[in-house]
Design a protein around this motif. Structure first.
Motif: not given
Length: 243
Positions: A95-101, A106-119
């Motif tokens: 939940e804390f990590a998702l706040q970094k979405d 560096g100069r790039r914004y990073v998407e942070v999103f949920r995924c599944k164990r199988q992924d």
């Protein structure tokens, strides 16, 4: 440490009241089912849009203050894809990590999103296949469903170890299998704390696959998960420990 986390304390207390035994954090499916409670979601997120010179250390810095258990940088045909999977110690960390979405690395914004164990499992399988130079990962309908279908090297990764584990305990855990004792590496974070992971080299890929019979067995009171790994991943983990 995971054991002292109030989230797991609540789960453990509930399970103890129902069953009379303690539930360990990494026993996701089996322990929860036995206790009659809902298993917590697998604590993994997916990152997209990472700089192509990104390293494991950059991801540790991006999530500074959070308890990271594993970082898997996704590669295809030997080249970094700009994506990664990060496993945390528990669901609260996710939940804390998702706040970094959409925050910058560096100069790039990073998407942070949920995924599944199988992924995550599929990404591990693709990494091993990429190491062997096999064809591109299979289509969605043909993705690997379990670890038995993954391709193996002589390296296994252990996850969910007690943070106090020592090398002799790992050697004893695999006493029925032929491993290379000097190639047992317990992974640590840059701050020196154990991650709960280790990399173990066996005498052959066949022996490593045979040792998968120990998957989800215990060291102390902790259930240990085993995954096929690669020499490259083991070297990266060893390098991280020396940072």
């Amino acid at each position: 440490m995971i054991e002292s986390n109030p989230y797991f304390a609540a789960v453990t207390a509930n399970a103890a009241a129902v069953t009379g035994f303690q539930v360990q954090p990494y026993a996701y499916a089996s322990s929860a089912a036995a206790a009659g409670i809902q298993a917590p979601p697998f604590p993994v997120v997916r990152l997209r849009g990472l700089p192509f010179n990104c390293t494991d250390i950059d991801i540790f810095k991006f999530f500074v203050g959070l308890d990271i258990v594993d970082v898997l940088l996704a590669n295809k045909n030997g080249r970094f894809t700009g994506e990664a999977f990060v496993v945390f110690a528990n669901s609260i960390q996710v939940e804390f990590a998702l706040q970094k979405d959409r925050q910058n690395m560096g100069r790039r914004y990073v998407e942070v999103f949920r995924c599944k164990r199988q992924d995550y499992y599929n990404a591990v399988a693709a990494e091993v296949n990429d190491y062997h130079g096999s064809s591109p990962p299979p289509t969605r309908g043909k993705r690997f469903e379990d670890k038995e279908q993954m391709e193996y090297t002589e390296i296994l990764k252990m996850r969910g170890l007690p943070f106090s584990v020592k090398k002799p305990e790992i050697v004893e855990f695999f006493r029925d299998y032929q491993l290379v004792e000097e190639r047992v590496h317990i992974a640590c974070r840059p701050d020196g704390k154990a991650t709960g992971e280790a990399f173990v080299e066996f005498i052959s890929a066949e022996e490593a696959k045979r040792a998968m019979n120990k998957d989800k067995m215990t060291i102390g009171k902790r259930y240990v998960e085993l995954f096929p790994s690669t020499p490259d991943e083991a070297r990266r983990a060893e390098s991280r420990s020396r940072q």
